[in-house]
Design a protein around this motif. Structure first.
Motif, short mmCIF file in Angstrom:
data_model
loop_
_atom_site.label_atom_id
_atom_site.label_comp_id
_atom_site.label_asym_id
_atom_site.label_seq_id
_atom_site.Cartn_x
_atom_site.Cartn_y
_atom_site.Cartn_z
N LEU A 1 0.84 -1.19 0.00
CA LEU A 1 0.00 0.00 0.00
C LEU A 1 0.87 1.24 0.00
O LEU A 1 1.81 1.34 0.80
CB LEU A 1 -0.89 0.00 1.24
N ALA B 1 -6.21 -5.06 -13.09
CA ALA B 1 -7.07 -4.37 -12.14
C ALA B 1 -8.40 -5.13 -12.05
O ALA B 1 -8.77 -5.86 -12.98
CB ALA B 1 -7.30 -2.93 -12.58
N PRO C 1 -3.85 6.40 -8.10
CA PRO C 1 -4.85 5.39 -7.68
C PRO C 1 -5.20 4.42 -8.80
O PRO C 1 -5.46 3.24 -8.54
CB PRO C 1 -6.04 6.25 -7.27
N THR D 1 -3.57 0.97 -9.16
CA THR D 1 -3.93 -0.13 -8.28
C THR D 1 -4.29 -1.37 -9.08
O THR D 1 -5.15 -1.32 -9.97
CB THR D 1 -5.11 0.27 -7.37
N GLN E 1 0.05 -7.61 -5.02
CA GLN E 1 -0.94 -6.54 -4.99
C GLN E 1 -0.27 -5.19 -4.77
O GLN E 1 0.56 -5.03 -3.86
CB GLN E 1 -1.95 -6.78 -3.88
N THR F 1 -1.56 -1.31 -4.14
CA THR F 1 -2.72 -0.48 -3.86
C THR F 1 -2.25 0.95 -3.63
O THR F 1 -1.39 1.19 -2.76
CB THR F 1 -3.48 -0.97 -2.63
N SER G 1 -3.43 4.64 -2.58
CA SER G 1 -4.51 5.38 -1.94
C SER G 1 -4.47 6.85 -2.37
O SER G 1 -3.40 7.42 -2.57
CB SER G 1 -4.40 5.28 -0.43
#
Length: 119
Positions: A11, A40, A87, A90, A114, A116, A118
Motif C-alpha cells: 500500500l 485491475a 490510484p 492499483t 498486490q 494499492t 490510496s
C-alpha cells in the motif's frame, strides 16, 4: 523446476514510489524477455513493460516517464521501479518471463503481487 518469486507490492499513497522484484530460480535455461503485467479488478491483464536480455526496454504509453524496468542477468531478476503512483495504478502486478531450454521456449508467470495506491 522454474519458479518466479515476486516481492515488493503493498500500500502506498498517491505520488509515492514502489519497487517490485521478480526472481527466477532454476537451472539449465536462458531467459530472453522479462516483463511486467498488471490486472485491475474487472479488467483484462495488460502489459506494462518488458526488457530483452540485452537491456532494451519497452513501455506502454501510460507508464512512460513514471515506471522503469531493469534486470540483473547474474541474479535472474527483473525489477519495476514505479514512481508518481496514481490510484488508477492499483492492480495485481505479475512478472512474466520467456525461458529457453533445449531450444524450446516457455512462458512463465509469477504469482502476482498486490499494489494499492490510496488517494
Amino acid at each position: 523446476q522454474v519458479q518466479l518469486i515476486e516481492s515488493g507490492g503493498g500500500l502506498v499513497q498517491s505520488g509515492g514510489p514502489l519497487r517490485l522484484s521478480c526472481a527466477v530460480s532454476g537451472r539449465g535455461f536462458a531467459i530472453t524477455v522479462m516483463g511486467w503485467y498488471r490486472q485491475a479488478p474487472g479488467k483484462q491483464r495488460e502489459l506494462i513493460a518488458n526488457i530483452t536480455a540485452g537491456g532494451t526496454a519497452n513501455y506502454v504509453d501510460f507508464v512512460k516517464a513514471r515506471f522503469t524496468i531493469s534486470r540483473d542477468n547474474a541474479k535472474n531478476t527483473v525489477y519495476l521501479q514505479m514512481n508518481s503512483l496514481k490510484p488508477e495504478d492499483t492492480a495485481v502486478y505479475y512478472c512474466n518471463v520467456e525461458i529457453v531450454r533445449n531450444d524450446f521456449r516457455t512462458i512463465y508467470w509469477g504469482q502476482g503481487t498486490q499494489v494499492t495506491v490510496s488517494s
